[in-house]
Design an enzyme around this catalytic site. Sequence first.
Site, PDB file in Angstrom:
ATOM      1  N   LYS A 116       1.048  -1.243   0.113  1.00  0.00           N
ATOM      2  CA  LYS A 116      -0.151   0.073   0.024  1.00  0.00           C
ATOM      3  C   LYS A 116       0.896   1.269   0.232  1.00  0.00           C
ATOM      4  O   LYS A 116       1.878   1.330   0.924  1.00  0.00           O
ATOM      5  CB  LYS A 116      -1.038  -0.059   1.228  1.00  0.00           C
ATOM      6  CG  LYS A 116      -1.575   1.478   1.445  1.00  0.00           C
ATOM      7  CD  LYS A 116      -2.670   1.140   2.710  1.00  0.00           C
ATOM      8  CE  LYS A 116      -3.313   2.492   3.017  1.00  0.00           C
ATOM      9  NZ  LYS A 116      -4.145   2.525   4.158  1.00  0.00           N
ATOM     10  N   GLU A 159      -9.558   3.408   1.822  1.00  0.00           N
ATOM     11  CA  GLU A 159      -8.923   3.653   0.616  1.00  0.00           C
ATOM     12  C   GLU A 159      -7.749   2.806   0.340  1.00  0.00           C
ATOM     13  O   GLU A 159      -7.519   2.165  -0.654  1.00  0.00           O
ATOM     14  CB  GLU A 159      -8.437   5.061   0.437  1.00  0.00           C
ATOM     15  CG  GLU A 159      -6.999   5.267   0.826  1.00  0.00           C
ATOM     16  CD  GLU A 159      -6.828   5.120   2.390  1.00  0.00           C
ATOM     17  OE1 GLU A 159      -7.854   5.225   3.147  1.00  0.00           O
ATOM     18  OE2 GLU A 159      -5.520   4.833   2.738  1.00  0.00           O
ATOM     19  N   ASP A 181      -2.526  10.038   3.798  1.00  0.00           N
ATOM     20  CA  ASP A 181      -3.922   9.494   3.917  1.00  0.00           C
ATOM     21  C   ASP A 181      -4.951  10.679   4.874  1.00  0.00           C
ATOM     22  O   ASP A 181      -4.977  10.710   6.168  1.00  0.00           O
ATOM     23  CB  ASP A 181      -4.234   8.169   4.651  1.00  0.00           C
ATOM     24  CG  ASP A 181      -5.720   7.684   4.590  1.00  0.00           C
ATOM     25  OD1 ASP A 181      -6.455   8.446   4.112  1.00  0.00           O
ATOM     26  OD2 ASP A 181      -5.831   6.618   5.164  1.00  0.00           O
ATOM     27  N   ASP A 193       1.642   6.237   5.670  1.00  0.00           N
ATOM     28  CA  ASP A 193       0.518   5.291   5.044  1.00  0.00           C
ATOM     29  C   ASP A 193       1.036   4.525   3.817  1.00  0.00           C
ATOM     30  O   ASP A 193       0.450   3.770   3.291  1.00  0.00           O
ATOM     31  CB  ASP A 193      -0.639   5.873   4.819  1.00  0.00           C
ATOM     32  CG  ASP A 193      -2.043   5.372   4.978  1.00  0.00           C
ATOM     33  OD1 ASP A 193      -1.684   4.111   5.542  1.00  0.00           O
ATOM     34  OD2 ASP A 193      -3.145   5.493   4.441  1.00  0.00           O
ATOM     35  N   ARG A 210      -7.746  -0.586   0.694  1.00  0.00           N
ATOM     36  CA  ARG A 210      -8.281  -1.831   0.235  1.00  0.00           C
ATOM     37  C   ARG A 210      -8.388  -1.576  -1.218  1.00  0.00           C
ATOM     38  O   ARG A 210      -8.496  -2.578  -2.071  1.00  0.00           O
ATOM     39  CB  ARG A 210      -9.152  -2.369   1.021  1.00  0.00           C
ATOM     40  CG  ARG A 210     -10.606  -1.463   1.162  1.00  0.00           C
ATOM     41  CD  ARG A 210     -11.317  -2.004   2.319  1.00  0.00           C
ATOM     42  NE  ARG A 210     -10.871  -1.296   3.417  1.00  0.00           N
ATOM     43  CZ  ARG A 210     -11.528  -1.524   4.556  1.00  0.00           C
ATOM     44  NH1 ARG A 210     -12.790  -2.360   4.866  1.00  0.00           N
ATOM     45  NH2 ARG A 210     -11.037  -1.159   5.832  1.00  0.00           N
ATOM     46  N   LYS A 244     -10.422  12.500   8.018  1.00  0.00           N
ATOM     47  CA  LYS A 244      -9.952  12.290   9.395  1.00  0.00           C
ATOM     48  C   LYS A 244      -9.943  13.483  10.430  1.00  0.00           C
ATOM     49  O   LYS A 244      -9.959  14.575   9.852  1.00  0.00           O
ATOM     50  CB  LYS A 244      -8.714  11.529   9.442  1.00  0.00           C
ATOM     51  CG  LYS A 244      -8.404  10.559   8.641  1.00  0.00           C
ATOM     52  CD  LYS A 244      -6.703   9.768   8.775  1.00  0.00           C
ATOM     53  CE  LYS A 244      -6.831   8.611   7.988  1.00  0.00           C
ATOM     54  NZ  LYS A 244      -7.497   7.522   8.788  1.00  0.00           N
TER      55      LYS A 244
END
Length: 494
Positions: A262, A346, A267, A285, A348, A274
């Site tokens: 990933k 996001e 993020d 991330d 996945r 968030k």
Amino acid sequence: MKIDVRAAAPSDIAVDALIAVFFEDEPFTAGPLAGLDAALDGALAACREASELRGRRDEVTYLHAPKGLAAGRLVLVGMGRREADRYQIGRAIAVGVRYLRGKKHASVGVVDRSELGGELFGQLVAEAVESASVDLSAYKTEDRNDLHVEACTVQTDSSREQAVRRGVERGSIVADGIRFARSLGNEPGDKMTPRIMAERAAELAGELGLGIEVLEEERLKELGMGALLGVARGSEEPARLIVLSYEPETATSSDVVAFVGKGITFDSGGISIKPREGMEWMKYDMCGGAAVLGAMRAIAKLKPGRKVLGLVAAAENMPSGKAIKPGDVLRSYSGKTIEVLNTDAEGRLVLSDALTYAIEKGATRIVDLATLTGACVIALGHVFAGLMSNDQEWADGVLAAAGSAGEKIWQLPLDKAYRELIRSDIADIKNLGGRTAGTITAGYFLREFVGSTPWVHLDIAGTAWVEEDRPDIARGATGFGVPTLVELVAPAAS
Ligand code: BES
Ligand code: MN
Ligand code: ZN
């Protein structure tokens, strides 16, 4: 770092600072520290008598100009009680080297631990010494607390010298892969965008002779990678799918192992934004992707006899007028449709397209790494990474590699009963489970994209970075996963 191996008595190692590590329950009159104690005229044993030098974990005792030693300083590091964990020794050496930060010592030595095989000891020293020099001061112009160590001498005896040398060589390669992954992870989000990550991967490939393919937005559109593109849509930064390949001239196995990381370079959560507290951590991330690149770097140098692919799904997750919204439906590269109920789930999404592409490129076994869920940090803390799999044999292989490499990984169940938690009313699947089993529903989502290909998913949300300095490692990215991936395809001689 220049690392040398010398067969000589500890007292003859002429370095600025000599590091010796010992267990709480270990005598000084016999065993690895006996030579030092004798050279010091029994001073260590005398300290022990006075209830000093207890050897508690991470306890450092620093001696100036000890008479009887060729070294300028002696650094004694405690390891606590001896456990069945051979990485206690590596940790303690790292603690000893990190203790020297801010001091102007250019050379260190490390005293042998003969209970470990020479090769493993050499590898541990190299990894520990290299690891100690990484920190977060790259952007500081003052108040830097640098490590000035430039050279390391590993003390051993002549019967172990060759094995220790081989271990140092391997350890230096693995350590360089870890260092590479950590340095990418520690860059601020604006200095490590998907495009910059792809450039770093291309430099790496050029330098080490790996194959590289970077899919840019136009190509991603042609191919129909709607999940990866969907995540990137809210950002000014275009997505990249990075594919490195290592293909040995003579493969000893027909397996093609693919590592998939990933690579969310920041993020924010997107429209499902968030909370402001702690959002800065989300520059990390992309640590799964960084671990893949770091592992490929080491693998290219170790040259195992099997084909390895390294993929990174790189994108930035941002809110904007163009961003995907809760309720949108994306069409993934696999053809499956995904209902997006939370734009903050996001990871996945980008991984699903990368997993499909890895299989299309011939992967017969897959390991993905992702800072995927906050729920994993709740379940396992910052100690273990979570493992989920569709194939127990492959899972056992990864768990065994992690054990040998000194990384802590714990398996969670991926039972079919979890599937209904991600059933969508309007699409093939939704990207959000309920309030329960958040790590597993995320893993189950990925499972839907790998079919019957043996696959392991590692949720490294709790282990990819540390938030405070520790005695053995600086705060910031840890490079978690690199040792396990390398051990999996290019195992150390045991
Ligand atoms: N990158 C985060 C997961 C994360 C959170 C990693 C904290 C490390 C520390 C991921 O993209 C995310 O936001 N996950 C959501 C999923 C939820 C919306 C189903 C989460 O964990 O809250
Ligand atoms: Mn998220
Ligand atoms: Zn994320």
